[in-house]
Design an enzyme around this catalytic site. Sequence first.
Site, PDB file in Angstrom:
ATOM      1  N   GLU A 153      85.560 -88.049 -53.443  1.00  0.00           N
ATOM      2  CA  GLU A 153      86.243 -86.613 -53.227  1.00  0.00           C
ATOM      3  C   GLU A 153      86.724 -86.400 -51.888  1.00  0.00           C
ATOM      4  O   GLU A 153      86.296 -85.742 -50.840  1.00  0.00           O
ATOM      5  CB  GLU A 153      84.978 -85.285 -53.240  1.00  0.00           C
ATOM      6  N   GLU A 308      80.803 -85.520 -61.955  1.00  0.00           N
ATOM      7  CA  GLU A 308      79.533 -84.848 -61.324  1.00  0.00           C
ATOM      8  C   GLU A 308      79.343 -83.736 -61.917  1.00  0.00           C
ATOM      9  O   GLU A 308      80.447 -82.942 -61.817  1.00  0.00           O
ATOM     10  CB  GLU A 308      79.475 -84.957 -59.811  1.00  0.00           C
TER      11      GLU A 308
HETATM   12  C1  GAL Z   1      79.673 -83.544 -54.164  1.00  0.00           C
HETATM   13  C2  GAL Z   1      79.658 -84.993 -53.794  1.00  0.00           C
HETATM   14  C3  GAL Z   1      78.223 -85.748 -54.060  1.00  0.00           C
HETATM   15  C4  GAL Z   1      77.278 -84.489 -53.775  1.00  0.00           C
HETATM   16  C5  GAL Z   1      77.544 -83.254 -54.710  1.00  0.00           C
HETATM   17  C6  GAL Z   1      76.244 -82.032 -54.403  1.00  0.00           C
HETATM   18  O1  GAL Z   1      80.852 -82.726 -53.505  1.00  0.00           O
HETATM   19  O2  GAL Z   1      80.719 -85.620 -53.935  1.00  0.00           O
HETATM   20  O3  GAL Z   1      78.092 -86.529 -53.088  1.00  0.00           O
HETATM   21  O4  GAL Z   1      77.340 -84.294 -52.340  1.00  0.00           O
HETATM   22  O5  GAL Z   1      78.494 -82.592 -54.054  1.00  0.00           O
HETATM   23  O6  GAL Z   1      76.489 -81.012 -55.047  1.00  0.00           O
END
Ligand code: GAL
Length: 669
Positions: A153, A308
Amino acid sequence: MVKRIDEVMPSIAFGGDYNPEQWDENVWLEDAKLMQEAGVNLVSVAIFSWSVLEREEGKFDFSWLDRVLDILHEHGVGVSLATATASPPAWLSKEYPEVLAVQENGVPYQIGSRQHYSPNSKRFRYAVKQLVKEMANRYKNHPALKMWHINNEYGCHLAECYSDESLSAFREWLKNRYQTIENLNQKWGTNFWSQRYNEWDEIQFPVNLPTFYNPSQKLDYKRFMNDAIFDLYKIEKEVLREITPDIPVFTNFMYEFKPLNYFGWAKEMDLVTWDSYPDPREGKPYRHAMHHDLMRSLKNGQPFYLMEQVTSHVNWRDINLTKKPGEMRLWSYSTVARGGDGVMYFQWRQGKAGAEKFHGAMVPHSNDPNSRVYQEVKQLGNELKQLNGLAGARGTAKVAIVFDWENWWAVEHEGKPHNRLSYLDQVYQYYRSFYEKNIAVDFVEPNGNLADYQFVVAPMLYMIRDGEENNFEQFVKNGGTLIVSFFSGIVDEQDHIHLGGYPAPLRSLLGLTVEEFAPMADDEINTIVANGEKFTVDTWADIIKLEEAKAIATYKENWYQDKPAVTIHRYGQGSSIYVGTNPSDEYLDQLISGILQQLEVRAPLEAPKNVEIVERVANDKTFLFILNHNNDPVTVALEEGTVYQDCLQGKQVTQSITVQNTDVAILVC
Ligand code: GAL
């Protein structure tokens, strides 16, 4: 040659971020077994492990990661291996403080969280390169390695840096862009407020100013930071390409993320991946759907991975609502329906320490295989295995919405006629109308290929760069229908006004000129009349002078009553429509339905409200997704005479299908 993603992962990828370095070794084997049971076939490993891989400068310890990769491979789980550069170790900033990013006020960020590095630091770039080289050489032949997850990110917490090194880099970037200081003066319009520069080193960052910044300078700072962070990505990519030329590379994008021009980035990625965290409170699935459609469009419709999402709840909102039973599964299928060939989570096992210990995961703290969350994960993982032939299938859109990151930056700069305009809200407004009608939509850049579409919408396209108007003219000339909305075609790429009557570059295409803008106060509304019907409008009214165009809606009130609000211009074989105000959803729905009807662009099936219908087409099959976002079951009529195979129920269906609340049907015909 880089392998295609569907060669590397022939079925839908399912898994999540896996952080074994946060756990004792005895948990790893249990993890792998549970993953197998849950249908996991891919995990992202080592994203935040720099400090345990390189404990001191140049002293690498890969032994633990070797064991992790071996265990995963033995259990049939592939690895999306991170380059581990997302959070630099403490020794690096102690030894070389210049790697730290600096805030607007000149104070450096510190170790203790993550992403505290300056993308412009040469020392940081060097350290990144060394680590990536070691990683790539170590794992280039490991059978578990499927793809490279570069950094994480980019820009998420920190997309601006005000260090001395960043300032030098900014000046270099400007020299490259403008060649001479005189040219820069012109392109920044520096005779305004006596801002002329004689030397490059007089130029500063557009911050810490008594009042308004120079918008051209600010825009260039945004471009510069995008390029700086992008260079950092490309440094890693280059190392990986050299050592592992056949392994696909990418980084993970975010939703509604303004600082990085993802259309540009996607060209350097083998796969678009992104992270999605809609707030369950929001209750607007169309936003979520739009993010998917935008991500799929970044590489011309090539399927993407959702890298994610969360099973249950995040930990970073004020109140972190939990997805209700079935919702995670339903939203995951919406992802797949819209081009997702990967459904992944943050993270595999819920953490026991650190800032994210209350963030949901695939395996919750209880470690209970009967927990609701793990059971839902397992159900989905095992269902996805049944979707043979889906990976690689494409969408079918005949409608496109123009989306442009630089426009987003420029139109939201200060000093405008209305300073609370949101570019995304304008785009959402049009997208919602298509979404609710189950009309597939792609996104395109202003200079993108429009030939495959019948209907294109350009909401609030404030910036039109030289020649981009030709793309729209050509599209309409050839028979396309175009909607352009208010405050479009106003500035060039420097954020300087296109003189010659607003919207000068689009004036002949739209057949009108906008004489004045009349923004509305917060509580102000007006009414427009279209075909004898009345609709409310707010936010903005253009005072339009017709040239070749005809009015199709006029204002009813205020000093501009009876003047045109919405116009149409027949141009070549097509039509261009201008919406000079911010109309109610009812008006947009009517306008858009009328156009779709004329163009004979239809939804795959008729469906009740809040039922999402999406098609994906593979070589020999069409997959039809029916997603029920309602709290009650719905029945959807199918096409007469067609026999469908219900993939999840494993039976044939004809005539109609009933889909339970928060449930999905996937039919193949
Ligand atoms: C994303 C990040 C992850 C984790 C996640 C939590 O922004 O890539 O490492 O922190 O959020 O929601």
